[in-house]
Design a protein around this motif. Structure first.
Motif, PDB file in Angstrom:
ATOM      1  N   GLU A  40       0.998  -1.118  -0.169  1.00 58.69           N
ATOM      2  CA  GLU A  40       0.228  -0.453  -0.320  1.00 58.69           C
ATOM      3  C   GLU A  40       0.486   1.222  -0.437  1.00 58.69           C
ATOM      4  OE1 GLU A  40      -3.151   2.106  -0.056  1.00 58.69           O
ATOM      5  OE2 GLU A  40      -3.635   0.017   0.277  1.00 58.69           O
ATOM      6  N   ASP A  41       1.965   1.291   1.363  1.00 58.22           N
ATOM      7  CA  ASP A  41       3.332   2.302   0.412  1.00 58.22           C
ATOM      8  C   ASP A  41       3.334   2.641  -0.453  1.00 58.22           C
ATOM      9  OD1 ASP A  41       2.216   2.948   3.039  1.00 58.22           O
ATOM     10  OD2 ASP A  41       3.941   1.870   4.613  1.00 58.22           O
ATOM     11  N   VAL A  42       3.889   1.725  -1.039  1.00 59.22           N
ATOM     12  CA  VAL A  42       4.906   1.673  -1.963  1.00 59.22           C
ATOM     13  C   VAL A  42       3.717   2.124  -3.281  1.00 59.22           C
ATOM     14  CG1 VAL A  42       5.902   0.869  -4.071  1.00 59.22           C
ATOM     15  CG2 VAL A  42       6.266  -0.227  -1.716  1.00 59.22           C
ATOM     16  N   LEU A  43       2.703   1.661  -3.617  1.00 62.13           N
ATOM     17  CA  LEU A  43       1.363   2.316  -4.508  1.00 62.13           C
ATOM     18  C   LEU A  43       0.476   3.643  -3.782  1.00 62.13           C
ATOM     19  CD1 LEU A  43      -0.787  -0.913  -4.664  1.00 62.13           C
ATOM     20  CD2 LEU A  43       0.276   0.260  -6.125  1.00 62.13           C
ATOM     21  N   ARG A  44       0.643   4.154  -3.186  1.00 62.11           N
ATOM     22  CA  ARG A  44       0.969   5.270  -2.865  1.00 62.11           C
ATOM     23  C   ARG A  44       1.550   6.585  -3.140  1.00 62.11           C
ATOM     24  NH1 ARG A  44       2.802   8.076   1.195  1.00 62.11           N
ATOM     25  NH2 ARG A  44       3.050   5.939   2.831  1.00 62.11           N
ATOM     26  N   ARG A  45       2.921   6.137  -3.282  1.00 62.33           N
ATOM     27  CA  ARG A  45       3.722   6.789  -4.837  1.00 62.33           C
ATOM     28  C   ARG A  45       4.117   6.575  -5.249  1.00 62.33           C
ATOM     29  NH1 ARG A  45       7.829   5.089   0.537  1.00 62.33           N
ATOM     30  NH2 ARG A  45       6.283   5.332   2.713  1.00 62.33           N
ATOM     31  N   VAL A  46       3.643   5.054  -5.660  1.00 63.26           N
ATOM     32  CA  VAL A  46       4.124   5.224  -7.459  1.00 63.26           C
ATOM     33  C   VAL A  46       2.995   5.760  -8.295  1.00 63.26           C
ATOM     34  CG1 VAL A  46       4.864   3.409  -8.953  1.00 63.26           C
ATOM     35  CG2 VAL A  46       5.863   3.669  -6.728  1.00 63.26           C
ATOM     36  N   GLY A  47       1.712   5.325  -7.565  1.00 63.47           N
ATOM     37  CA  GLY A  47       0.046   6.146  -7.918  1.00 63.47           C
ATOM     38  C   GLY A  47      -0.694   4.195  -8.555  1.00 63.47           C
ATOM     39  N   GLY A  48      -1.587   4.853  -8.804  1.00 61.19           N
ATOM     40  CA  GLY A  48      -1.973   3.073  -9.476  1.00 61.19           C
ATOM     41  C   GLY A  48      -2.941   3.165 -10.568  1.00 61.19           C
ATOM     42  N   ARG A  49      -1.495   3.941 -12.028  1.00 65.79           N
ATOM     43  CA  ARG A  49      -2.273   4.653 -13.243  1.00 65.79           C
ATOM     44  C   ARG A  49      -1.105   4.180 -13.812  1.00 65.79           C
ATOM     45  NH1 ARG A  49      -4.950   8.357 -10.348  1.00 65.79           N
ATOM     46  NH2 ARG A  49      -6.745   8.960 -10.527  1.00 65.79           N
ATOM     47  N   SER A  50       0.058   4.251 -13.718  1.00 68.30           N
ATOM     48  CA  SER A  50       0.997   4.085 -14.367  1.00 68.30           C
ATOM     49  C   SER A  50       1.028   2.315 -14.108  1.00 68.30           C
ATOM     50  CB  SER A  50       2.378   4.527 -13.868  1.00 68.30           C
ATOM     51  OG  SER A  50       3.638   3.497 -14.451  1.00 68.30           O
ATOM     52  N   PHE A  51       0.470   1.465 -15.052  1.00 65.02           N
ATOM     53  CA  PHE A  51       1.114  -0.167 -14.950  1.00 65.02           C
ATOM     54  C   PHE A  51       2.553  -0.771 -15.180  1.00 65.02           C
ATOM     55  CE2 PHE A  51      -3.669   0.040 -15.445  1.00 65.02           C
ATOM     56  CZ  PHE A  51      -3.858  -0.827 -14.565  1.00 65.02           C
ATOM     57  N   PRO A  52       3.327  -0.018 -15.857  1.00 64.24           N
ATOM     58  CA  PRO A  52       4.232  -0.346 -15.907  1.00 64.24           C
ATOM     59  C   PRO A  52       5.379  -0.425 -14.589  1.00 64.24           C
ATOM     60  CG  PRO A  52       4.067   0.374 -17.799  1.00 64.24           C
ATOM     61  CD  PRO A  52       2.953   0.756 -17.131  1.00 64.24           C
ATOM     62  N   ALA A  53       4.951   1.092 -14.647  1.00 71.65           N
ATOM     63  CA  ALA A  53       6.010   0.940 -12.958  1.00 71.65           C
ATOM     64  C   ALA A  53       5.557   0.329 -11.732  1.00 71.65           C
ATOM     65  CB  ALA A  53       5.565   2.564 -12.638  1.00 71.65           C
ATOM     66  N   VAL A  54       3.941   0.211 -11.746  1.00 70.02           N
ATOM     67  CA  VAL A  54       3.378  -1.199 -10.426  1.00 70.02           C
ATOM     68  C   VAL A  54       4.211  -1.661 -10.635  1.00 70.02           C
ATOM     69  CG1 VAL A  54       1.184  -1.925  -9.658  1.00 70.02           C
ATOM     70  CG2 VAL A  54       1.593   0.748 -10.593  1.00 70.02           C
ATOM     71  N   ILE A  55       4.231  -2.695 -11.880  1.00 77.32           N
ATOM     72  CA  ILE A  55       4.702  -3.859 -12.175  1.00 77.32           C
ATOM     73  C   ILE A  55       6.009  -4.076 -12.078  1.00 77.32           C
ATOM     74  CG2 ILE A  55       4.877  -5.508 -13.678  1.00 77.32           C
ATOM     75  CD1 ILE A  55       2.471  -5.375 -14.893  1.00 77.32           C
ATOM     76  N   LEU A  56       7.294  -3.163 -12.503  1.00 78.30           N
ATOM     77  CA  LEU A  56       8.710  -3.081 -11.894  1.00 78.30           C
ATOM     78  C   LEU A  56       8.610  -3.528 -10.501  1.00 78.30           C
ATOM     79  CD1 LEU A  56       9.397  -0.575 -13.522  1.00 78.30           C
ATOM     80  CD2 LEU A  56      10.935  -2.614 -13.650  1.00 78.30           C
ATOM     81  N   LEU A  96      -6.044  -3.973  -6.369  1.00 78.46           N
ATOM     82  CA  LEU A  96      -5.772  -4.478  -5.592  1.00 78.46           C
ATOM     83  C   LEU A  96      -6.332  -4.993  -4.342  1.00 78.46           C
ATOM     84  CD1 LEU A  96      -1.605  -4.476  -5.501  1.00 78.46           C
ATOM     85  CD2 LEU A  96      -2.500  -6.036  -6.872  1.00 78.46           C
ATOM     86  N   PRO A  97      -6.688  -6.005  -3.886  1.00 77.48           N
ATOM     87  CA  PRO A  97      -7.261  -6.799  -3.196  1.00 77.48           C
ATOM     88  C   PRO A  97      -6.418  -5.994  -1.711  1.00 77.48           C
ATOM     89  CG  PRO A  97      -6.609  -9.029  -3.906  1.00 77.48           C
ATOM     90  CD  PRO A  97      -5.651  -7.377  -4.680  1.00 77.48           C
ATOM     91  N   GLY A  98      -7.289  -6.124  -0.397  1.00 77.19           N
ATOM     92  CA  GLY A  98      -6.778  -5.887   0.508  1.00 77.19           C
ATOM     93  C   GLY A  98      -5.455  -6.702   1.214  1.00 77.19           C
ATOM     94  N   PHE A  99      -5.451  -7.562   1.333  1.00 78.95           N
ATOM     95  CA  PHE A  99      -4.557  -8.892   2.324  1.00 78.95           C
ATOM     96  C   PHE A  99      -3.726  -8.271   0.817  1.00 78.95           C
ATOM     97  CE2 PHE A  99      -5.817 -11.938  -1.820  1.00 78.95           C
ATOM     98  CZ  PHE A  99      -4.605 -12.448  -2.015  1.00 78.95           C
ATOM     99  N   LEU A 100      -3.186  -8.724  -0.242  1.00 76.97           N
ATOM    100  CA  LEU A 100      -2.319  -7.886  -0.804  1.00 76.97           C
ATOM    101  C   LEU A 100      -1.382  -6.483  -0.667  1.00 76.97           C
ATOM    102  CD1 LEU A 100      -2.325  -9.245  -4.495  1.00 76.97           C
ATOM    103  CD2 LEU A 100      -1.300 -10.440  -2.503  1.00 76.97           C
ATOM    104  N   ARG A 101      -2.381  -5.536  -0.546  1.00 74.25           N
ATOM    105  CA  ARG A 101      -2.004  -4.076   0.057  1.00 74.25           C
ATOM    106  C   ARG A 101      -1.271  -4.415   1.276  1.00 74.25           C
ATOM    107  NH1 ARG A 101      -4.125   0.658  -2.968  1.00 74.25           N
ATOM    108  NH2 ARG A 101      -5.327  -0.037  -5.418  1.00 74.25           N
ATOM    109  N   ARG A 102      -2.131  -5.646   2.439  1.00 72.73           N
ATOM    110  CA  ARG A 102      -1.164  -4.947   3.581  1.00 72.73           C
ATOM    111  C   ARG A 102       0.102  -6.178   3.582  1.00 72.73           C
ATOM    112  NH1 ARG A 102      -6.666  -5.275   4.604  1.00 72.73           N
ATOM    113  NH2 ARG A 102      -6.659  -8.040   4.743  1.00 72.73           N
ATOM    114  N   ARG A 103       0.349  -6.624   2.741  1.00 73.22           N
ATOM    115  CA  ARG A 103       1.690  -7.364   3.047  1.00 73.22           C
ATOM    116  C   ARG A 103       3.007  -6.635   3.160  1.00 73.22           C
ATOM    117  NH1 ARG A 103       1.344 -12.649   2.085  1.00 73.22           N
ATOM    118  NH2 ARG A 103       3.206 -13.012   3.145  1.00 73.22           N
TER     119      ARG A 103
END
Length: 209
Positions: A40-56, A96-103
């Motif tokens: 969750e922390d990393v997604l908040r900083r990267v954003g949820g719209r850039s799929f290549p960056a999130v997958i990286l 992403l489901p909560g259980f993944l975001r909380r890892r």
């Protein structure tokens, strides 16, 4: 409706998408006072719209020493697969489901991973250029996400083979880095690595090794 689902569906603040691996590592770096760093922390900083960056993010984590934590390759594979599928069906915003975001991992481990990745990331950033654009634009984008999903599906099978796991993560990272920087040469290298991963898997399956 579950609270986790509501939170994931809510519009996130506009975040400037990373344009280099250095930008991405800065987003992954623990903030002062952090004891742990969650998805969750990393997604908040990267954003949820850039799929290549999130997958990286999970891809390069598996290339680092963090990949040695039991279960990490499978967890990262799940995140990559979910992201790639959503990109394939045209989603504009990642869910992403909560259980993944909380890892999460300890801030100390994440910091070591970021520092370990800094030198190779700097080399890749310096040697990325606009080339072979045909491989990272238009119809080639869905192909990139489909190949990424295919590699991610193999991740649980590679859990006991750390070197091969890191190699497969490197294939995903190369393809997504190519999309993010519009450099088809990296995407091509990623496809070659991914093909080699499946060649290794088939060789093991048929008892060659």
């Amino acid at each position: 409706m579950p609270r986790d689902l509501l939170r994931n569906m809510a519009e996130e603040p506009e975040v400037r998408s990373p344009e280099s691996l250095d930008d991405l590592l800065k987003a992954m770096r623990p903030e002062k006072g952090d004891l742990r760093v969650s998805v969750e922390d990393v997604l908040r900083r990267v954003g949820g719209r850039s799929f290549p960056a999130v997958i990286l993010v999970p891809a390069i984590v598996l290339v680092s020493p963090v990949s040695g934590i039991p279960g990490t390759p499978t967890l990262a594979g799940m995140i990559v697969l979910l992201c790639a599928v959503q990109a394939l069906v045209g989603k504009k915003h990642l869910w992403l489901p909560g259980f993944l975001r909380r890892r999460s991992v300890s801030a100390a481990r994440m910091l070591r991973a970021v520092e370990w990745l800094r030198r190779p990331a700097g080399w890749m950033d310096r040697h990325s250029h606009n080339r072979l654009r045909l491989l990272v634009s238009g119809p080639a984008k869905p192909l990139a996400y489909a190949a990424t999903a295919l590699v991610a599906v193999s991740r649980p099978l590679l859990e006991l083979l750390p070197f091969v796991t890191s190699f497969s993560a490197g294939a995903v990272a190369m393809v997504m880095f190519g999309l993010m920087t519009r450099d088809g040469a990296y995407a091509l290298a990623g496809y070659a690595q991914g093909a080699l991963v499946y060649l290794i898997l088939l060789s093991i399956w048929f008892g060659i090794f």
